[in-house]
Enzyme design. Structure first.
Site, PDB file in Angstrom:
ATOM      1  N   GLY A  52     124.749 -45.105 -50.619  1.00  0.00           N
ATOM      2  CA  GLY A  52     123.507 -46.346 -50.512  1.00  0.00           C
ATOM      3  C   GLY A  52     123.949 -47.381 -51.061  1.00  0.00           C
ATOM      4  N   VAL A  55     123.899 -53.594 -48.666  1.00  0.00           N
ATOM      5  CA  VAL A  55     124.260 -54.702 -48.986  1.00  0.00           C
ATOM      6  C   VAL A  55     124.297 -54.728 -50.362  1.00  0.00           C
ATOM      7  CG1 VAL A  55     124.733 -57.161 -49.269  1.00  0.00           C
ATOM      8  CG2 VAL A  55     123.724 -56.425 -47.351  1.00  0.00           C
ATOM      9  N   GLY A  57     124.214 -52.174 -52.738  1.00  0.00           N
ATOM     10  CA  GLY A  57     125.178 -50.985 -52.521  1.00  0.00           C
ATOM     11  C   GLY A  57     126.492 -51.310 -52.696  1.00  0.00           C
ATOM     12  N   ARG A  76     123.326 -42.390 -46.485  1.00  0.00           N
ATOM     13  CA  ARG A  76     123.332 -41.062 -45.230  1.00  0.00           C
ATOM     14  C   ARG A  76     124.407 -41.668 -44.193  1.00  0.00           C
ATOM     15  NH1 ARG A  76     116.832 -39.789 -44.814  1.00  0.00           N
ATOM     16  NH2 ARG A  76     117.210 -42.004 -44.269  1.00  0.00           N
ATOM     17  N   LYS A 120     115.997 -46.946 -52.408  1.00  0.00           N
ATOM     18  CA  LYS A 120     114.593 -47.416 -51.862  1.00  0.00           C
ATOM     19  C   LYS A 120     114.068 -46.513 -53.120  1.00  0.00           C
ATOM     20  CE  LYS A 120     110.718 -48.696 -49.279  1.00  0.00           C
ATOM     21  NZ  LYS A 120     110.172 -48.310 -47.508  1.00  0.00           N
ATOM     22  N   SER A 173     119.764 -57.321 -61.287  1.00  0.00           N
ATOM     23  CA  SER A 173     119.663 -58.450 -61.459  1.00  0.00           C
ATOM     24  C   SER A 173     120.464 -59.157 -60.805  1.00  0.00           C
ATOM     25  CB  SER A 173     118.198 -58.733 -62.267  1.00  0.00           C
ATOM     26  OG  SER A 173     117.744 -59.960 -62.217  1.00  0.00           O
ATOM     27  N   GLY A 174     120.555 -60.265 -59.942  1.00  0.00           N
ATOM     28  CA  GLY A 174     121.121 -61.198 -59.503  1.00  0.00           C
ATOM     29  C   GLY A 174     121.490 -61.085 -58.324  1.00  0.00           C
ATOM     30  N   LYS A 228     113.389 -54.150 -66.636  1.00  0.00           N
ATOM     31  CA  LYS A 228     113.517 -54.506 -65.132  1.00  0.00           C
ATOM     32  C   LYS A 228     112.216 -54.875 -64.116  1.00  0.00           C
ATOM     33  CE  LYS A 228     116.095 -56.436 -61.669  1.00  0.00           C
ATOM     34  NZ  LYS A 228     114.950 -56.581 -60.370  1.00  0.00           N
ATOM     35  N   HIS A 231     110.970 -58.704 -66.663  1.00  0.00           N
ATOM     36  CA  HIS A 231     111.887 -59.742 -65.549  1.00  0.00           C
ATOM     37  C   HIS A 231     111.635 -60.006 -64.651  1.00  0.00           C
ATOM     38  CE1 HIS A 231     115.029 -60.706 -62.749  1.00  0.00           C
ATOM     39  NE2 HIS A 231     115.795 -60.633 -64.001  1.00  0.00           N
ATOM     40  N   ASN A 232     111.331 -58.780 -63.410  1.00  0.00           N
ATOM     41  CA  ASN A 232     110.859 -59.485 -62.102  1.00  0.00           C
ATOM     42  C   ASN A 232     109.564 -60.008 -62.354  1.00  0.00           C
ATOM     43  OD1 ASN A 232     112.523 -58.262 -61.424  1.00  0.00           O
ATOM     44  ND2 ASN A 232     111.894 -56.976 -59.817  1.00  0.00           N
ATOM     45  N   GLU A 235     109.813 -63.412 -63.388  1.00  0.00           N
ATOM     46  CA  GLU A 235     110.474 -64.537 -62.467  1.00  0.00           C
ATOM     47  C   GLU A 235     109.511 -64.949 -61.477  1.00  0.00           C
ATOM     48  OE1 GLU A 235     112.769 -61.829 -58.383  1.00  0.00           O
ATOM     49  OE2 GLU A 235     113.743 -61.522 -59.840  1.00  0.00           O
ATOM     50  N   ARG A 496      77.013 -58.613 -75.605  1.00  0.00           N
ATOM     51  CA  ARG A 496      77.668 -56.944 -75.270  1.00  0.00           C
ATOM     52  C   ARG A 496      76.774 -56.517 -75.879  1.00  0.00           C
ATOM     53  NH1 ARG A 496      82.165 -54.592 -76.758  1.00  0.00           N
ATOM     54  NH2 ARG A 496      81.941 -53.635 -75.440  1.00  0.00           N
TER      55      ARG A 496
END
Length: 526
Positions: A52, A55, A57, A76, A120, A173-174, A228, A231-232, A235, A496
């Site tokens: 993969g 960029v 990868g 691929r 992906k 991440s980064g 992760k 984390h996002n 973010e 309720r």
């Protein structure tokens, strides 16, 4: 008698001319994939493989090679393979070896083989696994380095185990820069698989003085992908809060881009020091290369997304964890996407007499800048607190036994949310691993108290000026709700019970109670 030679056949039988030519041509130009496979068999095996080569990868492969680990690469689309190998040559003759077919690629890696995928999420991951696993052997390992849904990782880990293969889901991440120079890495799944790559990731990850490499074994199953994902989500909240600070300073304070550049640059020297504050300052300093003025003012106000923020909010709802700052950031992205509707709405309300409230607002710039700084810091603590609570809840549900302080440590460098105050978040969880909420850590509680007045002034000013600050506002509401001993939830529960007989608890005695509210109300009205 001696048999006829191949070379005499065309002389005796003219019809063999074409066959003779084809045989000679095939002999002169062997099958390129067979030749590549033979070359792979002859080369010294590489330490690891990566499939993969977008960029991210490419950059991660070059990072691995630069740290002294020969790496095989495959994609691929073969042009990406050649592009990566060429980059490796230009960036220092790095030990990167490209392969155009999956079989040669797999066979070029030393046993037990370890292959990182950076493709992906979703179906492409399953297809890549299918392609690679056909040539792998028991004991080999596949690592998914993409932003994958954690349950997909757990499903694949079980499927790979049936084939005798190991599997890891590793959050990375980064961004592009981090992948090339040192990301934060969050591997989860098989501990045995992690041991295969531990020596590599410890060198490839971002290195933080006095803290070490920004990588650790997260836990079992899909824990790496889940961490992760959150984390996002944090973010998302962080970026939303920064954008609101920008909006208040620009729209109410009338700060120019030059002034904003100076403000954020100064903030990045103190308690707000972080990657996102740093790049925000950079953005304000970039002139438009296609016209007059600054580029930031030409960027369309529509924010994209890839799904991890939505997953975070969905998980928070499923686990009954309040994450309003993160949810507000997601809603803001949804609303930003309604650009055409917003343009029409602005016309309608203006025509209806809704004047621009901002026009007559007079503020003390220096005071506003300081108030926004304090409010931004306090709201950011809420965003991180919500993310950490979500991780803890999932860890309990799944039995992952995640260490929140260790997560804060590996986020200190390489990743998008890296910030100076993550060291203090780590210390808070080190002091008390069972800390219920960051807000009640003694140090953070003190800071929240000191900053809450400025925070309230910013939110009130924004509301009175017609500026939406959903992140800051809901963070303040989260803080105010959490710190109050008694909430109006008693009325909601009474409602309720009134219409649905859902029962309620009492403050003065144990047990579960139900009241015939309708009958009592009818009697009272009579």
């Amino acid at each position: 008698r001696s048999p006829l030679s191949l070379y005499t056949l065309p002389l005796l039988f003219p019809q063999f001319h074409i066959l003779f030519f084809l045989l000679c041509f095939a002999n002169q130009f062997p099958d390129p994939f067979s030749q590549e496979k033979n070359m792979a068999d002859e080369l010294k095996p590489t330490r690891i493989g990566l499939a993969g080569l977008a960029v991210m990868g490419q950059n991660l492969a070059l990072n691995i090679a630069e740290k002294g680990f020969p790496i095989s690469v495959y994609n691929r689309s073969t042009i990406k393979v050649d592009e990566t190998v060429e980059r490796a040559k230009k960036e220092g003759n790095l030990p990167v070896f490209g392969f155009h077919d999956a079989e040669s690629f797999v066979h070029s890696i030393q046993k037990p083989r370890v292959i990182i995928m950076l493709v992906k999420a979703g179906a492409p991951v399953d297809q890549t696994i299918k392609t690679l696993s056909a040539f792998m052997e028991k004991g080999d390992c596949i690592i998914d380095g993409g932003n994958e849904w954690y349950e997909n990782t757990e499903r694949r880990e079980k499927a790979m185990a049936e084939l005798g293969l190991l599997y890891l889901g590793m959050g990375v991440s980064g961004g592009e820069e981090g992948a090339r120079n040192g990301p934060s890495m969050m591997p989860g799944g098989s501990m045995e698989a992690y041991k295969y790559i531990e020596d590599i990731v410890l060198k490839v990850a971002a290195q933080v003085p006095d803290s070490g490499p920004c990588v650790t074994y997260i836990g079992e199953g899909g824990s790496g992908n889940f961490v992760k994902m959150v984390h996002n989500g944090i973010e998302y909240g962080d970026m939303q809060l920064i954008s609101e600070a920008y909006d208040v300073l620009k729209s109410v304070g009338k700060l120019s881009n030059e002034e904003l550049y100076n403000v954020f640059s100064e903030w990045n020297k103190g308690e707000l020091q972080s990657f996102l504050i740093e790049i925000t300052a950079d953005i304000f300093g970039i002139k438009d290369d296609k016209g007059e003025g600054y580029l930031v003012d030409k960027v369309l106000d529509k924010t994209g997304m890839k799904g991890t923020g939505k997953w975070t909010v969905q998980q928070a709802a499923d686990l009954s964890i309040a994450a309003p700052t993160i949810a507000a950031s997601l809603d803001s992205r949804f609303l930003s996407g309604l650009k055409d509707e917003r343009v029409e709405a602005a016309k309608i309300f203006k025509a209806g007499g809704f004047d621009d409230i901002l026009a007559d607002e007079k503020v003390d710039k220096e005071k506003l800048i300081d108030d926004v700084r304090q409010g931004l810091y306090a709201a950011k603590i809420c965003s991180y607190a919500q993310g950490m609570n979500l991780i803890r809840a999932k860890s309990v549900e799944k039995g992952w036994n995640l260490k929140l302080g260790e997560l804060a440590r590996i986020w200190k460098g390489g990743c998008i949310i890296r910030a100076i105050f993550l060291d203090r978040i780590k210390q808070a969880y080190d002091r008390n691993p069972e800390l219920a909420n960051l807000l009640v850590d003694p140090e953070f509680a003190k800071e929240m108290i000191e900053r809450q007045s400025a925070w309230r002034r910013v939110v009130c000013l924004a509301i009175n000026s017609g500026i939406s600050t959903p992140g800051m506002s809901t963070s303040l509401a989260y803080f105010d709700t959490y710190r109050r001993e008694r909430l109006p939830a008693n009325l909601v529960q009474a409602q309720r019970d009134y219409f649905g007989a859902h029962t309620y608890e009492r403050t003065d005695m144990d047990g579960s109670f139900h009241t015939e509210w309708f009958k009592l109300a009818k009697h009272t009205k009579a």
